[in-house]
Motif scaffolding. Structure first.
Motif, PDB file in Angstrom:
ATOM      1  N   ALA A 138       0.830  -1.208   0.000  1.00  0.00           N
ATOM      2  CA  ALA A 138       0.000   0.000   0.000  1.00  0.00           C
ATOM      3  C   ALA A 138       0.860   1.251   0.000  1.00  0.00           C
ATOM      4  CB  ALA A 138      -0.928  -0.005   1.217  1.00  0.00           C
ATOM      5  N   ALA A 139       1.956   1.219   0.756  1.00  0.00           N
ATOM      6  CA  ALA A 139       2.854   2.379   0.795  1.00  0.00           C
ATOM      7  C   ALA A 139       3.496   2.617  -0.566  1.00  0.00           C
ATOM      8  CB  ALA A 139       3.934   2.167   1.860  1.00  0.00           C
ATOM      9  N   LEU A 140       3.894   1.538  -1.230  1.00  0.00           N
ATOM     10  CA  LEU A 140       4.490   1.684  -2.570  1.00  0.00           C
ATOM     11  C   LEU A 140       3.503   2.314  -3.545  1.00  0.00           C
ATOM     12  CD1 LEU A 140       6.434  -1.704  -2.907  1.00  0.00           C
ATOM     13  CD2 LEU A 140       7.427   0.579  -2.673  1.00  0.00           C
ATOM     14  N   VAL A 141       2.248   1.876  -3.462  1.00  0.00           N
ATOM     15  CA  VAL A 141       1.220   2.438  -4.349  1.00  0.00           C
ATOM     16  C   VAL A 141       0.986   3.911  -4.054  1.00  0.00           C
ATOM     17  CG1 VAL A 141      -1.234   2.354  -4.962  1.00  0.00           C
ATOM     18  CG2 VAL A 141       0.064   0.233  -4.733  1.00  0.00           C
ATOM     19  N   MET A 142       0.826   4.249  -2.768  1.00  0.00           N
ATOM     20  CA  MET A 142       0.546   5.635  -2.391  1.00  0.00           C
ATOM     21  C   MET A 142       1.730   6.550  -2.686  1.00  0.00           C
ATOM     22  SD  MET A 142      -2.555   5.584  -1.314  1.00  0.00           S
ATOM     23  CE  MET A 142      -2.843   7.084  -0.398  1.00  0.00           C
ATOM     24  N   ILE A 143       2.947   6.061  -2.414  1.00  0.00           N
ATOM     25  CA  ILE A 143       4.141   6.871  -2.689  1.00  0.00           C
ATOM     26  C   ILE A 143       4.277   7.122  -4.184  1.00  0.00           C
ATOM     27  CG2 ILE A 143       6.683   6.833  -2.674  1.00  0.00           C
ATOM     28  CD1 ILE A 143       6.483   5.363   0.034  1.00  0.00           C
ATOM     29  N   SER A 144       4.093   6.069  -4.974  1.00  0.00           N
ATOM     30  CA  SER A 144       4.207   6.213  -6.433  1.00  0.00           C
ATOM     31  C   SER A 144       3.165   7.199  -6.957  1.00  0.00           C
ATOM     32  CB  SER A 144       4.028   4.855  -7.114  1.00  0.00           C
ATOM     33  OG  SER A 144       5.028   3.946  -6.704  1.00  0.00           O
ATOM     34  N   PHE A 145       1.954   7.099  -6.458  1.00  0.00           N
ATOM     35  CA  PHE A 145       0.890   7.996  -6.922  1.00  0.00           C
ATOM     36  C   PHE A 145       1.187   9.444  -6.539  1.00  0.00           C
ATOM     37  CE2 PHE A 145      -3.321  10.023  -6.355  1.00  0.00           C
ATOM     38  CZ  PHE A 145      -3.743   9.951  -7.672  1.00  0.00           C
ATOM     39  N   ARG A 146       1.644   9.650  -5.299  1.00  0.00           N
ATOM     40  CA  ARG A 146       1.964  11.018  -4.859  1.00  0.00           C
ATOM     41  C   ARG A 146       3.109  11.599  -5.663  1.00  0.00           C
ATOM     42  NH1 ARG A 146       0.968   9.252   0.676  1.00  0.00           N
ATOM     43  NH2 ARG A 146       3.188   8.838   0.883  1.00  0.00           N
ATOM     44  N   LEU A 162      -4.471  16.011   1.197  1.00  0.00           N
ATOM     45  CA  LEU A 162      -5.554  15.064   1.422  1.00  0.00           C
ATOM     46  C   LEU A 162      -5.050  13.625   1.376  1.00  0.00           C
ATOM     47  CD1 LEU A 162      -8.585  14.608   1.827  1.00  0.00           C
ATOM     48  CD2 LEU A 162      -8.837  14.621  -0.664  1.00  0.00           C
ATOM     49  N   LEU A 163      -4.173  13.328   0.429  1.00  0.00           N
ATOM     50  CA  LEU A 163      -3.569  11.992   0.341  1.00  0.00           C
ATOM     51  C   LEU A 163      -2.729  11.690   1.574  1.00  0.00           C
ATOM     52  CD1 LEU A 163      -2.455  11.835  -3.408  1.00  0.00           C
ATOM     53  CD2 LEU A 163      -4.123  10.343  -2.289  1.00  0.00           C
ATOM     54  N   PHE A 164      -1.971  12.694   2.008  1.00  0.00           N
ATOM     55  CA  PHE A 164      -1.105  12.529   3.168  1.00  0.00           C
ATOM     56  C   PHE A 164      -1.916  12.172   4.413  1.00  0.00           C
ATOM     57  CE2 PHE A 164       0.800  14.582   6.926  1.00  0.00           C
ATOM     58  CZ  PHE A 164       2.000  13.908   6.985  1.00  0.00           C
ATOM     59  N   VAL A 165      -3.016  12.898   4.623  1.00  0.00           N
ATOM     60  CA  VAL A 165      -3.840  12.681   5.817  1.00  0.00           C
ATOM     61  C   VAL A 165      -4.607  11.365   5.733  1.00  0.00           C
ATOM     62  CG1 VAL A 165      -5.788  13.577   7.146  1.00  0.00           C
ATOM     63  CG2 VAL A 165      -4.055  15.147   6.267  1.00  0.00           C
ATOM     64  N   SER A 166      -5.090  11.021   4.542  1.00  0.00           N
ATOM     65  CA  SER A 166      -5.940   9.835   4.399  1.00  0.00           C
ATOM     66  C   SER A 166      -5.162   8.527   4.323  1.00  0.00           C
ATOM     67  CB  SER A 166      -6.807   9.968   3.144  1.00  0.00           C
ATOM     68  OG  SER A 166      -6.007  10.045   1.976  1.00  0.00           O
ATOM     69  N   THR A 167      -3.855   8.580   4.035  1.00  0.00           N
ATOM     70  CA  THR A 167      -3.058   7.357   3.857  1.00  0.00           C
ATOM     71  C   THR A 167      -3.151   6.391   5.033  1.00  0.00           C
ATOM     72  OG1 THR A 167      -1.514   8.346   2.287  1.00  0.00           O
ATOM     73  CG2 THR A 167      -0.721   6.453   3.533  1.00  0.00           C
ATOM     74  N   PRO A 168      -2.903   6.811   6.308  1.00  0.00           N
ATOM     75  CA  PRO A 168      -2.975   5.829   7.403  1.00  0.00           C
ATOM     76  C   PRO A 168      -4.363   5.224   7.573  1.00  0.00           C
ATOM     77  CG  PRO A 168      -2.707   8.071   8.262  1.00  0.00           C
ATOM     78  CD  PRO A 168      -2.464   8.137   6.789  1.00  0.00           C
ATOM     79  N   PHE A 169      -5.426   6.020   7.378  1.00  0.00           N
ATOM     80  CA  PHE A 169      -6.786   5.489   7.502  1.00  0.00           C
ATOM     81  C   PHE A 169      -7.065   4.461   6.401  1.00  0.00           C
ATOM     82  CE2 PHE A 169      -6.980   9.773   9.327  1.00  0.00           C
ATOM     83  CZ  PHE A 169      -7.536   9.494  10.564  1.00  0.00           C
ATOM     84  N   PHE A 170      -6.637   4.782   5.186  1.00  0.00           N
ATOM     85  CA  PHE A 170      -6.848   3.895   4.044  1.00  0.00           C
ATOM     86  C   PHE A 170      -6.127   2.561   4.249  1.00  0.00           C
ATOM     87  CE2 PHE A 170      -5.007   2.406  -0.013  1.00  0.00           C
ATOM     88  CZ  PHE A 170      -6.175   2.019  -0.673  1.00  0.00           C
TER      89      PHE A 170
END
Length: 462
Positions: A138-146, A162-170
């Motif tokens: 999940a971190a790889l996906v979110m980091i790549s997208f950001r 918004l991505l930064f704040v929502s990442t841990p909840f997601f």
């Protein structure tokens, strides 16, 4: 746990991932072995008070997770040895997952009156391993997208935040839906995002700075929210007990026993790890409990009776209070004192006075129309809070009554302030070569740079 998940993720973001490989053995010992041993000893100790063994073990498991933020609060103004500080931080990041799995198993034991050792072990491996995999993916996906979003659109500040704040909840939600450890998942994601931050902080500096400010705000807000909820819950329980005349104070003895047992187990681990007597005491006392323990208490509300839940809440509350109060007192005698906040404040104020004086001197040497000079001097004096209440309302009245500066006057005011800020930075550069306290010097330097940033912001309407 949706309050604790971002807290733990943000804690992971402040930790270098390479430290994990260096301290893997210590992490496994403190996050797994120490949690299990602490639960067993605490459980048997509490059972001696006549508490059913399953309920006693549940209380023992609840009292094992530690909180790095709470540890920092009790050691503020003191110098914690580097070895103990690193171990405590790594422990608090990873022992939450072990604690959650143990608490879940003990809660089922209380509810069903049977404990499946083999199933618990396999559940731990599946939960921890699955959380690790989900967190990394999940971190790889979110980091790549950001990173992709930041490179194609430098102005996507709101989307990035918004991505930064929502990442841990997601990530936590996905992991829990897949029946693996959401806590381990968010810890891994946070660690990976630390490396991302280090290597991409200058792509969009404004976004990075806003992210840091937001992270501090969210950590403080979430921590305070949990303790407010605890306070309300404790008041309700004590009030209800007083109304019905229940004066059972067994929870006090249980809370003290839980804390002492955990303290002894941690001290013995320190001795076995060759920390020495003083180092072992520091490690034992440094296991402060906080937000995670409270969150775990709320997890088991449906597995125990109302009376049992009230007793658990009060006992664990006492454990948390003792774990904060006792080291706050003892650390003052066994740890070296750093510069206190009061002393640091005095030093900062002294330097700020001198810094602003240099800025005012620089402005005196250049030609400025009187109305612009008055505005610039007021702004500079505001840096050291030298303007009175009357001065403020006088300036407020002028800003409300008269039209704003024209473009030429605005540019002149901006140049004058930048010239003054340059003089202030030069003064701090000179002082930094003489004084070793770089932290509060950087604090002042950062204030000047932020002031310059506000001044140069093209979207600034003030």
């Amino acid at each position: 746990m949706y309050i604790v998940a971002p807290l733990i993720c943000f804690e992971g973001q402040s930790t270098r991932i390479n430290l994990i490989g260096k301290r893997l053995r210590q992490i496994l010992e403190t996050a797994v072995l120490l949690v299990i041993v602490g639960t067993v000893f605490a459980g048997f100790s509490v059972s001696l008070l006549g508490i059913p063994l399953a309920l006693a073990f549940l209380m023992g498991a609840l009292s094992t997770p530690t909180d790095a933020t709470a540890t920092e609060s009790v050691s503020e103004g003191l110098i914690v040895p580097e070895r103990q500080e690193n171990i405590l931080k790594m422990e608090s990041l990873f022992n939450d997952a072990s604690g959650i799995i143990l608490v879940t198993a003990m809660a089922l034991w209380v509810k069903n009156w049977q404990f499946n050792y083999q199933q618990t072990f396999f559940d731990f491996l599946r939960s921890a391993g699955g959380g690790l995999i989900i967190g990394i993916l999940a971190a790889l996906v979110m980091i790549s997208f950001r990173q992709f979003l930041g490179r194609i659109n430098h102005d996507a500040y709101n989307a990035q935040i918004l991505l930064f704040v929502s990442t841990p909840f997601f990530i936590y939600f996905i992991a829990e839906e897949l029946k693996v450890s959401g806590i381990i998942a968010v810890v891994c994601a946070g660690l990976m995002q630390n490396s991302e931050s280090i290597r991409s902080r200058f792509i969009t500096p404004r976004q990075f700075h806003n992210g840091l400010v937001l992270l501090r705000l969210l950590r403080e807000l979430l921590n305070n929210t949990i303790f407010v909820i605890l306070g309300l819950l404790v008041v309700r329980i004590i009030r209800d007990d007083l109304i019905i005349g229940n004066t059972n104070s067994q929870w006090i003895v249980i809370g003290i026993l839980l804390y002492i047992t955990n303290l002894l187990v941690r001290y013995l681990y320190g001795l076995l790890s060759k920390m020495g007597n003083k180092g072992s005491i520091i490690f034992a006392l440094g296991g402060v409990h906080g937000a995670v323990t409270l969150a775990l208490v709320y997890m088991i509300i449906n597995n125990v009776s109302s009376a049992q839940f009230d007793m658990i809440v009060l006992a664990e509350m006492l454990v948390i209070i003792l774990s904060m109060v006792v080291p706050s007192i003892i650390f003052r005698f066994i740890l070296n004192h750093d510069m206190s906040r009061k002393e640091a404040g005095k030093q900062v104020q002294r330097l700020r006075q001198e810094m602003v004086k240099e800025g005012l001197k620089a402005v005196e040497k250049i030609y400025l129309p009187e109305n612009i000079r008055e505005s610039v001097v007021y702004d500079l004096r505001d840096q050291k809070s030298a303007n009175s209440f009357t001065d403020f309302w006088h300036q407020w009245a002028k800003a409300s009554r008269y039209p704003e500066f024209n473009e030429q006057e605005k540019e002149l005011e901006q140049r004058a302030l930048l010239w003054a800020f340059r003089a202030e930075r030069q003064y701090l550069d000179m002082v930094s070569q003489k004084e070793n306290r770089r932290d509060y010097l950087f604090e002042l330097y950062n204030e000047i740079l932020l002031a310059e940033s506000i001044l140069l912001d093209t979207e600034n309407e003030y």
